[in-house]
Enzyme design. Structure first.
Site, mmCIF file in Angstrom:
data_model
loop_
_atom_site.group_PDB
_atom_site.id
_atom_site.type_symbol
_atom_site.label_atom_id
_atom_site.label_comp_id
_atom_site.label_asym_id
_atom_site.label_seq_id
_atom_site.Cartn_x
_atom_site.Cartn_y
_atom_site.Cartn_z
ATOM 1 N N GLY A 136 0.801 -1.216 0.000
ATOM 2 C CA GLY A 136 0.000 0.000 0.000
ATOM 3 C C GLY A 136 0.836 1.270 0.000
ATOM 4 N N THR A 137 1.882 1.289 0.798
ATOM 5 C CA THR A 137 2.719 2.486 0.883
ATOM 6 C C THR A 137 3.328 2.813 -0.482
ATOM 7 O OG1 THR A 137 3.245 1.975 3.180
ATOM 8 C CG2 THR A 137 4.717 3.514 2.051
ATOM 9 N N ASN A 188 -8.425 3.664 7.743
ATOM 10 C CA ASN A 188 -7.839 2.600 8.551
ATOM 11 C C ASN A 188 -8.052 2.797 10.045
ATOM 12 O OD1 ASN A 188 -5.986 4.717 7.552
ATOM 13 N ND2 ASN A 188 -4.593 3.895 9.098
ATOM 14 N N GLN A 205 -7.950 -0.622 2.764
ATOM 15 C CA GLN A 205 -8.805 -1.233 3.790
ATOM 16 C C GLN A 205 -10.130 -1.724 3.228
ATOM 17 O OE1 GLN A 205 -8.130 -2.014 6.908
ATOM 18 N NE2 GLN A 205 -6.264 -0.866 7.298
ATOM 19 N N HIS A 214 -1.676 -7.672 2.811
ATOM 20 C CA HIS A 214 -1.594 -8.086 4.221
ATOM 21 C C HIS A 214 -2.700 -7.541 5.111
ATOM 22 C CE1 HIS A 214 0.197 -4.611 6.544
ATOM 23 N NE2 HIS A 214 0.461 -4.201 5.330
ATOM 24 N N THR A 221 12.543 -7.436 -9.812
ATOM 25 C CA THR A 221 12.098 -8.821 -10.014
ATOM 26 C C THR A 221 10.757 -9.059 -9.330
ATOM 27 O OG1 THR A 221 14.372 -9.559 -10.175
ATOM 28 C CG2 THR A 221 12.731 -11.248 -9.660
ATOM 29 N N CYS A 271 0.857 2.954 12.810
ATOM 30 C CA CYS A 271 2.085 3.614 12.357
ATOM 31 C C CYS A 271 2.498 4.739 13.301
ATOM 32 C CB CYS A 271 1.893 4.181 10.966
ATOM 33 S SG CYS A 271 0.993 3.092 9.878
HETATM 34 C C1 LIG Z 1 -1.837 -0.335 5.843
HETATM 35 C C2 LIG Z 1 -2.266 0.784 4.994
HETATM 36 C C3 LIG Z 1 -1.413 1.340 4.036
HETATM 37 C C4 LIG Z 1 0.014 0.866 3.864
HETATM 38 O O1 LIG Z 1 0.053 -0.408 3.266
HETATM 39 P P1 LIG Z 1 1.378 -1.305 3.413
HETATM 40 O O2 LIG Z 1 1.089 -2.483 2.533
HETATM 41 O O3 LIG Z 1 1.471 -1.668 4.867
HETATM 42 O O4 LIG Z 1 2.517 -0.502 2.957
HETATM 43 C C5 LIG Z 1 -1.885 2.355 3.251
HETATM 44 N N1 LIG Z 1 -3.147 2.818 3.393
HETATM 45 C C6 LIG Z 1 -3.999 2.308 4.296
HETATM 46 C C7 LIG Z 1 -5.389 2.842 4.373
HETATM 47 C C8 LIG Z 1 -3.596 1.278 5.143
HETATM 48 O O5 LIG Z 1 -4.430 0.792 6.039
#
Ligand SMILES: *Cc1c(COP(=O)(O)O)cnc(C)c1O
Length: 387
Positions: free
Chosen positions: A71-72, A152, A180, A202, A238, A326
């Protein structure tokens, strides 16, 4: 003592079905998907089958989906990648005030270091954004607007379709962080009419370190990484084949269980919130009760600190979060609650309980026994709480 996990919004365990699907690609099928020999071809087939599965779930073309590390990265790529392409003509961006840091920080980076104008779209006390207010902020200099689908910290769900329409009516692009929401409620990029959308594995019972970014065909976007022609040069490196297989399987399972999981969360949520309100005074549920993913319950306890409640519950074997995972450790109230205009004293005493597929009523009953004790003990020694 039991161990009870109520922090599913921070991360989830991997579903056994997902583990099974991934194993062959960690063992025999370990090939590099870019290799031309049979090991590579086998990996490539698995990668493309996964892409097809994920694309069908969010209703896009295979070619519009790019694998990332999560996500990041997807959020950073969307914000920085689009901004870079448009910056000579359009150097204004708008993001929601309650966004995840993975959107807020690249936006602030553009503002502080690359001469972008930045506007934060306010949220109301329910955590909701107004499409009209957004429309008024968009100018002919706006290249991108980014508003998350489900928050989140609070679980609040935005009307993405209305927000995207407001932005498109003024000729800007729209990105949504659907990390989410994906798999838990309907996420359809065609129906929403969004230009970019982030997701990650995840948070939905898939493995860590794999995600994807949908980029509508024709949208221009610079890469963040250089060094290969993977993912059509938009995300070189990769490919994480086992991860991609895991993400696809996690979505398949989530889709199959969507209604059942949702109902399960809704029942548990009603039960838990009802009991908390009945047994503990001076509490409040943060965020819209109606427009909310039911598994996320952000509750404030007046006069005490969320971090202390978290530690107290941890001693009882219960894992929760105070605001966002976080920012755990910081004593400032979460920026999400502050953006919504939650009173500071209430913001400081917020706890996020996030349930999941394997949460049970028995687990909640255990929490409901421990929670009033922890809260009362902290309130007794609180200098600011008066009964
Ligand atoms: C967890 C989260 C992220 C970050 O995702 P990662 O896969 O942990 O880098 C971004 N946005 C939201 C809304 C999240 O809950």
């Amino acid at each position: 003592m039991e161990n009870i996990y109520l922090d599913y919004n921070a991360t989830t365990p991997v579903d056994p079905e997902v583990v099974e699907a991934m194993l062959p690609y960690l063992k025999g099928g370990f090939g590099n998907a870019s290799s031309t020999h049979m090991f590579g071809r086998e990996a490539k087939v698995a990668l493309e089958k996964s892409r097809e599965m994920i694309a069908s779930v969010i209703n896009c073309q295979n070619e519009e989906l790019y694998f990332t590390s999560g996500g990041t990265e997807s959020d950073n790529l969307a914000v920085l990648g689009v901004a870079d392409k448009y910056r000579t003509k359009k150097n204004h961006i708008i993001v929601g005030s309650a966004e995840h840091h993975a959107v807020l920080e690249p936006a602030e980076h553009l503002h502080h270091h690359l001469d972008f104008e930045l506007d934060l779209l306010p949220a109301n006390i329910d955590g909701l954004h107004s499409a009209d207010e957004l429309k008024n902020l968009v100018t002919d200099k706006t290249c991108l607007v980014s508003i998350m689908h489900a928050n989140n910290e609070t679980g609040v769900v935005q009307d993405i379709k209305a927000l995207a329409e407001a932005v498109h009516s003024k000729n800007a692009l729209f990105h949504t962080d659907a990390v989410q929401a994906t798999g838990k409620i309907k996420v359809d990029v065609k129906d929403f009419d969004v230009d970019l959308l982030s997701l990650t594995a995840h948070k939905i019972y898939g493995p860590k370190g794999i995600g994807a970014l949908y980029v509508k065909a024709g949208i221009r976007m610079s890469p963040l990484f250089f060094g290969g022609s993977h993912e059509k040069k938009r995300r070189p490196g990769t490919e994480n084949v086992a991860g991609a297989v895991g993400l696809a399987k996690a979505l398949e399972v989530a889709l199959r269980r969507q209604n059942d999981d949702y109902k399960h969360h809704q029942e548990l949520s009603e039960y838990f919130i009802g009991k908390v309100f009945a047994t503990i005074p001076d509490v409040q549920l943060n965020g819209s009760r109606e427009h909310r993913l039911p598994h996320t319950m952000n509750i404030s306890f007046r006069g005490i600190e969320g971090e202390s409640i978290l530690l107290g519950l941890d001693l009882e074997g219960i894992a929760v979060s105070s605001g966002s995972a976080c920012t755990s450790g910081a004593t400032e109230p979460s920026h999400v609650l502050m953006a919504m205009g939650v009173e500071k004293l209430m913001g400081q005493g917020a706890i996020r309980f996030s349930m999941g597929r394997w949460s049970t009523k028995e687990q909640l009953d255990y929490v409901l026994k421990a929670l009033p004790k922890v809260v009362n003990r902290l309130r007794e020694i609180s200098p600011v709480y008066n009964k």
